[in-house]
Design an enzyme around this catalytic site. Structure first.
Site, short mmCIF file in Angstrom:
data_model
loop_
_atom_site.label_atom_id
_atom_site.label_comp_id
_atom_site.label_asym_id
_atom_site.label_seq_id
_atom_site.Cartn_x
_atom_site.Cartn_y
_atom_site.Cartn_z
N LYS A 285 -7.70 -1.19 6.88
CA LYS A 285 -7.99 -1.83 5.58
C LYS A 285 -7.06 -3.02 5.35
CE LYS A 285 -7.73 2.12 3.51
NZ LYS A 285 -7.89 3.46 3.09
N ASP B 7 -13.83 3.13 7.89
CA ASP B 7 -12.80 3.95 7.26
C ASP B 7 -13.39 4.76 6.10
OD1 ASP B 7 -10.11 4.91 6.59
OD2 ASP B 7 -10.44 3.72 4.80
N ARG C 12 -13.23 13.22 6.90
CA ARG C 12 -11.95 13.93 7.10
C ARG C 12 -11.64 14.82 5.91
NH1 ARG C 12 -8.13 9.15 7.39
NH2 ARG C 12 -6.50 10.70 7.18
N HIS D 46 0.85 -1.19 0.00
CA HIS D 46 0.00 0.00 0.00
C HIS D 46 0.89 1.24 0.00
CE1 HIS D 46 -3.98 1.81 0.91
NE2 HIS D 46 -3.27 2.76 1.48
N SER E 236 -6.51 4.45 9.31
CA SER E 236 -7.21 4.29 8.04
C SER E 236 -6.52 3.21 7.20
CB SER E 236 -7.21 5.63 7.29
OG SER E 236 -7.53 5.47 5.94
N1 URA Z 1 -4.46 6.55 2.42
C1 URA Z 1 -5.45 5.98 3.15
O1 URA Z 1 -5.91 4.89 2.83
N2 URA Z 1 -5.91 6.66 4.22
C2 URA Z 1 -5.42 7.84 4.61
O2 URA Z 1 -5.88 8.38 5.59
C3 URA Z 1 -4.40 8.43 3.83
C4 URA Z 1 -3.93 7.75 2.74
#
Ligand code: URA
Length: 434
Positions: free
Chosen positions: A187, A161, A168, A82, A183
């Protein structure tokens, strides 16, 4: 327990318990806590921060807020990758087929772009026919069949999220370490991977602008990974200028294809090979990082990475004739070269500003529901520290409206800073943390 007490506690800089954080996540996910209350709470977190324990408890509550993917039927160590986001970031498109070609199974769910950053799913969807929304059974079957599948989030993974992220975004609370860490890690925990490699971007085109902040975010995510029993490696990478040369959906897919065929921009190569080498290591397919990089290079040279990309696309319903002949990708109506007004060295090209310019051309979304234009974007001809002569080409713009083309040209000439001063090539890999 009620939401007012929870908001009050965070407002007054007190530590919240696991139960209180769980109460907030459950209530906000099932709509019993209103957006305005959640906004007040999130702003209090943004301003007052969270302890490590609070961030970990928040993450686990978010990971448990929806479905969880079970990848145990694959009988392999699944390593997820990621990025914390960037401009010109086509790393997944190159890296994942490459590691898959070395026997690392890839079961990847990616996101769409929002604001100035791009998203892998939008890029993949610029390949005609490519199905990003296949169901989980088909996803797992594809990994078993060709060793790789890349799809959008079809499951209801970490729904808390999704709600908190868009909230946000609408109240200017994105750049917070506990909120970004929870966040991303919620995931990843819900996605079924056993191990995680994170590209923590740092610089003008990233959420973390300084190395210290990027380190703090990385430390937080590594800690959460430990608590969730998911080994996590963070590679801190430079995101001061766009990665590679292309920014824009199909333009980036074309750059990724060219990379897999052996035309590798130096900065992109360093990031891809470093992240990939750690993925291979965590997957138990090679302990030596330098050797892993060499094996990736070999699979570029012998075409195995490219063949894996073709298999991926074909298996997801994409038209591989576009990959074999990239001239088929639909072209923007206006393609214009921009020339330098002076000679000197490129001092900077603020990645966020460039991301915004490309977004305004139509490649990105301001709101989630906006349509995007796959054919627009830019191709840089120079990178930071390179010499440029007066009247030499700096960048080519791909636009679908004359007005947007004009606007992009004006802004790009302002963003690309040129001076007489020589400077060193920027370092791409800032640190590895594990
Ligand atoms: N990527 C994400 O998945 N969440 C965030 O808060 C920032 C970048």
């Amino acid at each position: 327990m009620n939401i007012l007490e929870i908001i009050e506690k965070k407002r007054d800089k007190k530590e919240l318990s696991k139960e209180e954080l769980g109460y907030f996540i459950k209530g906000y996910t099932n709509d019993t806590i209103a957006d305005y209350q959640a906004a007040a709470f999130i702003m209090a977190v943004y301003l007052n921060g969270m302890t490590k324990q609070e961030t970990a408890d928040l993450t686990i509550a978010m990971a448990n807020s929806g479905e969880k993917l079970d990848l145990s039927t694959l009988n392999e160590i699944i390593v997820d990758k990621h990025s914390t986001g960037g401009v010109g970031d086509k790393v997944s498109l190159i890296l994942l087929p490459l590691v898959a070609s070395l026997g690392v199974p890839v079961a990847k769910m990616s996101g769409r772009g929002l604001g100035f950053t791009g998203g892998t799913i939008d890029k993949l969807e610029s390949i005609p026919g490519y199905q990003t929304g296949i169901d989980i059974q088909a996803f797992v079957k594809n990994v078993q069949k060709v060793g790789i599948s890349m799809i959008s989030q079809t499951l209801n993974l970490a729904p808390a999220d999704k709600k908190i992220y868009s909230l946000r975004d609408s109240i200017s609370c994105v750049e917070s370490i506990p909120l970004i860490a929870s966040s991303i890690m919620s995931k990843k925990i819900a996605s079924g991977a056993q191990k995680i490699v994170l590209d923590v971007t740092c610089g003008s085109g990233a959420f973390m602008q300084s190395k210290e902040r990027a380190e703090e975010l990385a430390r937080e995510m590594i800690e959460i990974g430990k608590l969730a029993d998911k080994e996590t490696v963070c590679v801190l990478t430079n995101m001061d200028e766009p990665l590679g040369y292309a920014v824009g959906n199909s333009l980036e897919v074309i750059e990724a294809i060219q990379f897999l065929k052996g035309d590798m921009p130096e900065d992109l190569k360093e990031v891809v090979f470093t992240l990939g080498a750690y993925m291979i290591k965590l997957a138990g397919k090679g302990n030596n990082i330098e050797e892993n990089k060499q094996r990736m290079l070999e699979n570029v040279k012998n075409g195995k990475g490219y063949q894996k990309f073709l298999q991926l696309v074909e298996n997801q319903g994409g038209d591989i004739s576009y990959i074999e002949n990239t001239d088929q990708f639909s072209k923007a109506n206006y393609i214009e070269k921009v020339y330098s007004h002076q000679s000197g060295y490129i001092q900077s090209m603020n990645a966020k500003d460039i991301g915004k310019i490309v977004c305004d051309l139509g490649a990105g979304r301001i709101r989630k529901e906006d349509d995007i234009d796959n054919s627009v974007g830019i191709i840089l001809k120079k990178k930071v520290s390179e010499k440029v002569e007066e009247h030499e080409e700096l960048v080519t713009i791909y636009a679908n409206s004359e007005e947007k083309l004009k606007e992009a040209k004006k802004k790009l000439l302002e963003v690309i800073k040129i001076e007489d001063k020589e400077l060193e090539k920027p370092k791409m890999i800032l640190e590895i943390m594990q």
